[in-house]
Design an enzyme around this catalytic site. Sequence first.
Site, PDB file in Angstrom:
ATOM      1  NE  ARG A 223      -4.117  -1.700  -0.027  1.00 22.42           N
ATOM      2  CZ  ARG A 223      -4.137  -2.677  -0.921  1.00 22.42           C
ATOM      3  NH1 ARG A 223      -3.126  -2.821  -1.771  1.00 22.42           N
ATOM      4  NH2 ARG A 223      -5.152  -3.515  -0.997  1.00 22.42           N
ATOM      5  CG  HIS A 271      -2.209  -0.830  -7.953  1.00 22.83           C
ATOM      6  ND1 HIS A 271      -2.823  -0.045  -7.016  1.00 22.83           N
ATOM      7  CD2 HIS A 271      -2.349  -2.109  -7.490  1.00 22.83           C
ATOM      8  CE1 HIS A 271      -3.312  -0.779  -6.041  1.00 22.83           C
ATOM      9  NE2 HIS A 271      -3.036  -2.052  -6.298  1.00 22.83           N
TER      10      HIS A 271
END
Length: 308
Positions: A223, A271
């Site tokens: 994250r 991502h």
Amino acid sequence: MIKVQFAARPERWESYQAPLKAAFSQAGLQVDLRQDHPAAEVDYVIYAPNSDLQDFTSYTACKAVLSLWAGVEKITGNTTLTQPLCRMVDPGLTAGMVEWVTGHVLRYHLDLDRSLNTQDRWDPVVPPLAQERPVTLLGLGALGTACATTLAQLGFPVTGWSRSAKSIAGITCEHGDEGFQNALQQAQILILLLPETAATENTLNAETLAMLPKGARIINPGRGPLIDDAALLAALDSGQIAHATLDVFRQEPLPMDHPFWPHPRITVTPHIAAETRPLTAAQMIAKNIHRGESSRPFLNQVNRQLGY
């Protein structure tokens, strides 16, 4: 008939509809799968946190909300969601993360970036064996454990850290504050696979970055908020950290004027480390609905107090 609502972006319906129906059939479930059931009649919601559904107040008969995402930080604070919430842990997502992490660990270990930049000269630098390259993973959930086990099988000495004590064959498991420092001090390559919570924000900051061996490399597919951006840039500029490969960010897409883009010691990936695959995700959802209909505990149910 079990009424299941699919609540995700419209484009996801096309890719998930057939795999879900096939998985329900294989599990022996009689399911009415739609995008538009009356809320009060829904038994289960298959959910993506970026969908239009944000108010669960009317879903009074709903037995569980089954997320398509591994991360649930964008939904755990939703006070209207009082039903059991299950995050996505499926074989396809896990395999994708293991492959991505292993690839970048080997890239660092073998110094492939340097090798590819010396094509105009003969400059043989032989890397050490894996057994000489300590790797640390912060986070020993399903994804962290899978990555740690694979790296250990390749010969890397692997240390893993988690909030609570764990025991994993072939892995040196640390926990707690003292264990956290020990784990950092061992890490020539550090991988972050912690969840995003108030307790994990800025896990890597000026103080903790200084605990790493000088010249350590960082891989973050976990994250974005796990890292203090300014502290990382300072550590890279000073040489304390040799390089960072980052797949997740505080703001996504990463703004084009962000200093990570041009930095020579940062690799940005968009991502892509782990994506939910419809085929394997559908099988996990069917398994959880089958468990719910059999009055068995759901798999991967989120602990609201911990946030994961």
